[in-house]
Motif scaffolding. Sequence first.
Motif, PDB file in Angstrom:
ATOM      1  N   THR A  66       1.158  -1.501  -0.357  1.00 53.54           N
ATOM      2  CA  THR A  66       0.060   0.102  -0.147  1.00 53.54           C
ATOM      3  C   THR A  66       0.739   0.998  -0.221  1.00 53.54           C
ATOM      4  O   THR A  66       0.033   2.448  -0.334  1.00 53.54           O
ATOM      5  N   ARG A  67       1.795   1.519   0.289  1.00 56.21           N
ATOM      6  CA  ARG A  67       3.222   2.537   1.101  1.00 56.21           C
ATOM      7  C   ARG A  67       3.207   3.189  -0.296  1.00 56.21           C
ATOM      8  O   ARG A  67       4.087   3.597  -0.794  1.00 56.21           O
ATOM      9  N   LEU A  68       3.282   1.896  -1.778  1.00 48.38           N
ATOM     10  CA  LEU A  68       3.927   2.345  -2.779  1.00 48.38           C
ATOM     11  C   LEU A  68       2.965   3.222  -3.595  1.00 48.38           C
ATOM     12  O   LEU A  68       3.054   3.759  -4.985  1.00 48.38           O
ATOM     13  N   SER A  69       1.859   3.338  -3.315  1.00 48.02           N
ATOM     14  CA  SER A  69       0.364   2.860  -3.803  1.00 48.02           C
ATOM     15  C   SER A  69       0.202   2.758  -4.803  1.00 48.02           C
ATOM     16  O   SER A  69       0.662   2.871  -6.074  1.00 48.02           O
ATOM     17  N   PRO A  70      -0.411   1.337  -5.107  1.00 51.76           N
ATOM     18  CA  PRO A  70      -0.460   0.638  -6.517  1.00 51.76           C
ATOM     19  C   PRO A  70      -1.033   1.404  -7.195  1.00 51.76           C
ATOM     20  O   PRO A  70      -1.892   1.631  -7.790  1.00 51.76           O
ATOM     21  N   ARG A  71      -0.525   0.852  -8.452  1.00 56.50           N
ATOM     22  CA  ARG A  71      -0.455   1.509  -9.583  1.00 56.50           C
ATOM     23  C   ARG A  71      -0.148   0.756 -10.747  1.00 56.50           C
ATOM     24  O   ARG A  71       1.054   0.393 -11.600  1.00 56.50           O
ATOM     25  N   PRO A  72      -0.527   0.604 -12.108  1.00 57.98           N
ATOM     26  CA  PRO A  72      -0.261   0.053 -13.304  1.00 57.98           C
ATOM     27  C   PRO A  72       1.673   1.009 -13.755  1.00 57.98           C
ATOM     28  O   PRO A  72       1.408   2.672 -13.709  1.00 57.98           O
ATOM     29  N   TYR A  73       1.745   1.097 -14.617  1.00 60.49           N
ATOM     30  CA  TYR A  73       3.190   1.112 -14.902  1.00 60.49           C
ATOM     31  C   TYR A  73       3.768   0.491 -16.540  1.00 60.49           C
ATOM     32  O   TYR A  73       3.300  -0.945 -15.974  1.00 60.49           O
ATOM     33  N   LEU A  74       4.973   0.528 -16.954  1.00 62.44           N
ATOM     34  CA  LEU A  74       5.478   0.496 -18.248  1.00 62.44           C
ATOM     35  C   LEU A  74       7.044   0.491 -17.840  1.00 62.44           C
ATOM     36  O   LEU A  74       7.414   0.949 -16.901  1.00 62.44           O
ATOM     37  N   HIS A  75       7.401  -1.231 -17.472  1.00 62.62           N
ATOM     38  CA  HIS A  75       8.639  -1.578 -17.086  1.00 62.62           C
ATOM     39  C   HIS A  75       8.741  -3.473 -17.855  1.00 62.62           C
ATOM     40  O   HIS A  75       8.143  -3.644 -17.406  1.00 62.62           O
ATOM     41  N   PRO A  76       9.907  -3.276 -18.280  1.00 61.99           N
ATOM     42  CA  PRO A  76      11.067  -2.160 -18.658  1.00 61.99           C
ATOM     43  C   PRO A  76      10.532  -1.234 -20.548  1.00 61.99           C
ATOM     44  O   PRO A  76       9.268  -2.520 -20.627  1.00 61.99           O
ATOM     45  N   VAL A  77      10.628  -0.744 -20.266  1.00 63.69           N
ATOM     46  CA  VAL A  77      10.506  -0.078 -21.270  1.00 63.69           C
ATOM     47  C   VAL A  77      12.118  -0.081 -22.268  1.00 63.69           C
ATOM     48  O   VAL A  77      13.498   0.513 -21.284  1.00 63.69           O
ATOM     49  N   THR A  78      12.215  -0.396 -23.399  1.00 65.91           N
ATOM     50  CA  THR A  78      13.653  -0.447 -24.141  1.00 65.91           C
ATOM     51  C   THR A  78      14.172  -0.038 -25.236  1.00 65.91           C
ATOM     52  O   THR A  78      12.925   0.669 -26.084  1.00 65.91           O
ATOM     53  N   THR A  79      14.841   0.691 -25.787  1.00 58.66           N
ATOM     54  CA  THR A  79      15.524   0.999 -27.107  1.00 58.66           C
ATOM     55  C   THR A  79      14.986  -0.273 -28.080  1.00 58.66           C
ATOM     56  O   THR A  79      14.763  -1.451 -27.455  1.00 58.66           O
ATOM     57  N   LEU A  80      15.507   0.483 -29.218  1.00 58.29           N
ATOM     58  CA  LEU A  80      14.836  -1.156 -30.678  1.00 58.29           C
ATOM     59  C   LEU A  80      15.814  -1.891 -30.116  1.00 58.29           C
ATOM     60  O   LEU A  80      15.941  -3.120 -30.585  1.00 58.29           O
ATOM     61  N   THR A 119       6.525  12.902   6.145  1.00 61.39           N
ATOM     62  CA  THR A 119       5.734  12.304   6.863  1.00 61.39           C
ATOM     63  C   THR A 119       5.356  11.130   6.423  1.00 61.39           C
ATOM     64  O   THR A 119       4.705  11.164   5.475  1.00 61.39           O
ATOM     65  N   GLU A 120       5.285  10.035   7.194  1.00 57.35           N
ATOM     66  CA  GLU A 120       4.640   8.768   6.863  1.00 57.35           C
ATOM     67  C   GLU A 120       2.743   9.326   6.869  1.00 57.35           C
ATOM     68  O   GLU A 120       2.921   9.177   8.577  1.00 57.35           O
ATOM     69  N   LEU A 121       2.189   8.525   6.148  1.00 53.83           N
ATOM     70  CA  LEU A 121       1.209   9.060   6.192  1.00 53.83           C
ATOM     71  C   LEU A 121       0.170   7.935   5.743  1.00 53.83           C
ATOM     72  O   LEU A 121       0.339   7.047   5.449  1.00 53.83           O
ATOM     73  N   ASP A 122      -1.001   7.235   6.245  1.00 54.83           N
ATOM     74  CA  ASP A 122      -1.695   6.122   5.830  1.00 54.83           C
ATOM     75  C   ASP A 122      -3.053   6.573   5.227  1.00 54.83           C
ATOM     76  O   ASP A 122      -3.997   6.966   5.172  1.00 54.83           O
ATOM     77  N   ASN A 123      -2.155   7.164   4.284  1.00 54.21           N
ATOM     78  CA  ASN A 123      -3.178   7.983   3.062  1.00 54.21           C
ATOM     79  C   ASN A 123      -3.124   8.127   1.428  1.00 54.21           C
ATOM     80  O   ASN A 123      -3.353   8.698   1.099  1.00 54.21           O
ATOM     81  N   HIS A 124      -2.672   6.207   1.298  1.00 47.91           N
ATOM     82  CA  HIS A 124      -2.399   5.858   0.057  1.00 47.91           C
ATOM     83  C   HIS A 124      -3.662   5.902  -0.851  1.00 47.91           C
ATOM     84  O   HIS A 124      -4.309   4.882  -0.014  1.00 47.91           O
ATOM     85  N   GLY A 125      -3.715   5.838  -2.120  1.00 52.44           N
ATOM     86  CA  GLY A 125      -4.615   5.871  -2.784  1.00 52.44           C
ATOM     87  C   GLY A 125      -3.955   5.200  -3.567  1.00 52.44           C
ATOM     88  O   GLY A 125      -3.470   4.196  -4.071  1.00 52.44           O
ATOM     89  N   SER A 126      -5.156   4.010  -4.770  1.00 52.26           N
ATOM     90  CA  SER A 126      -4.670   3.024  -5.553  1.00 52.26           C
ATOM     91  C   SER A 126      -5.361   3.406  -7.376  1.00 52.26           C
ATOM     92  O   SER A 126      -5.898   4.331  -7.247  1.00 52.26           O
ATOM     93  N   GLN A 127      -4.732   3.094  -7.819  1.00 46.06           N
ATOM     94  CA  GLN A 127      -5.575   3.310  -9.766  1.00 46.06           C
ATOM     95  C   GLN A 127      -5.552   1.406  -9.907  1.00 46.06           C
ATOM     96  O   GLN A 127      -4.590   0.983  -9.763  1.00 46.06           O
ATOM     97  N   ARG A 128      -6.877   1.549 -10.263  1.00 46.65           N
ATOM     98  CA  ARG A 128      -7.588   0.211 -10.491  1.00 46.65           C
ATOM     99  C   ARG A 128      -8.123  -0.068 -11.695  1.00 46.65           C
ATOM    100  O   ARG A 128      -8.889   0.757 -12.133  1.00 46.65           O
ATOM    101  N   HIS A 129      -7.475  -0.932 -12.980  1.00 39.53           N
ATOM    102  CA  HIS A 129      -7.906  -1.253 -13.895  1.00 39.53           C
ATOM    103  C   HIS A 129      -8.901  -1.925 -14.225  1.00 39.53           C
ATOM    104  O   HIS A 129      -9.492  -2.574 -13.094  1.00 39.53           O
ATOM    105  N   THR A 130      -9.702  -1.039 -14.751  1.00 39.11           N
ATOM    106  CA  THR A 130     -11.046  -1.774 -14.887  1.00 39.11           C
ATOM    107  C   THR A 130     -11.257  -2.176 -15.832  1.00 39.11           C
ATOM    108  O   THR A 130     -12.408  -3.551 -16.439  1.00 39.11           O
ATOM    109  N   ALA A 131     -11.356  -1.785 -17.402  1.00 38.98           N
ATOM    110  CA  ALA A 131     -10.821  -2.720 -18.190  1.00 38.98           C
ATOM    111  C   ALA A 131     -10.313  -1.764 -19.474  1.00 38.98           C
ATOM    112  O   ALA A 131     -10.220  -0.982 -19.462  1.00 38.98           O
ATOM    113  N   PHE A 132     -10.106  -2.806 -20.544  1.00 41.25           N
ATOM    114  CA  PHE A 132      -9.395  -2.157 -21.696  1.00 41.25           C
ATOM    115  C   PHE A 132     -10.447  -1.947 -22.874  1.00 41.25           C
ATOM    116  O   PHE A 132     -11.588  -2.819 -23.185  1.00 41.25           O
TER     117      PHE A 132
END
Length: 281
Positions: free
Chosen positions: A27-41, A85-98
């Motif tokens: 939770t502390r990392l504010s879960p969310r979708p991300y791109l990794h790894p991204v590479t050059t050609l 400051t460490e706070l218990d205020n983290h949100g998250s991004q939740r995938h719904t659909a493509f």
Amino acid sequence: MTGIDSTVLRVAGRPVGRYVIRPELPTRLSPRPYLHPVTTLAGTAVTELSPADHTHHLGVGVAVPDVEGHNFWGGRTYVRDQGPTELDNHGSQRHTAFQLRDPDGFVEELRWVAAPGELLRERRTVAATALTDTAWALDLTFSLTNVTREPLTIGSPATNGRPGAAYGGFFWRARKEETAADVFTAGTEGESEVHGRTADWIALAGSTWTLVFAGATEATRRDPWFVRTAEYPGVGSSLAHDARLPVPPGETVVRRIVTVVADGRLGRDDAAALVRKAVSP
């Protein structure tokens, strides 16, 4: 750190990035979708995931440290007159659909959820396009709609009292190398000259790669750039630079960033030419 679902971005059949849709993150990392790894050609990685210096940096994505006091960036929250400051205020991004999911891109629906419930609804569009034999472009648009009945505001550590820390919006955590990356625009160079200013495009050059970021809409070009090279290599937009950004009920904030991902170290002329090609209609 793995995700239970992911999709691979390809340019002319060649994999250039993995998009993790439902990451397994604390939770502390504010879960969310991300791109990794991204590479050059050529296959050189140009992102980092949860590095030791900032474990909440997650490759390429959209992250905001303050949505009406809720942290969608991860890590500590900057509190005025108190500091990080460490706070218990983290949100998250939740995938719904493509809405669309092809090898070279997708259109995704997401919900931004915190303790009070859903605050924002996002539509995210990502496309990978070939430019040359050594460069491709990542085109990312995000649209954030206030789905509550009350006005929301987007803030940053800068608007909460920490000068020079107006991060929030699109963010790219680049590959950290032994020598700090160079950063330049069409007319300036160096972190101190580029950070916190607007520019049509901004280039970050490592040992064997270059990233060139460009705002592709008028609203996006008005956002100053957030830049780090000495501490770590990262470039992002600043949705809330001088003041909090209001989002009235039912209203939408839209931003579009196009990033050139190139092998080799580009000069100004080549960087500008590739940006023009990447953002042309």
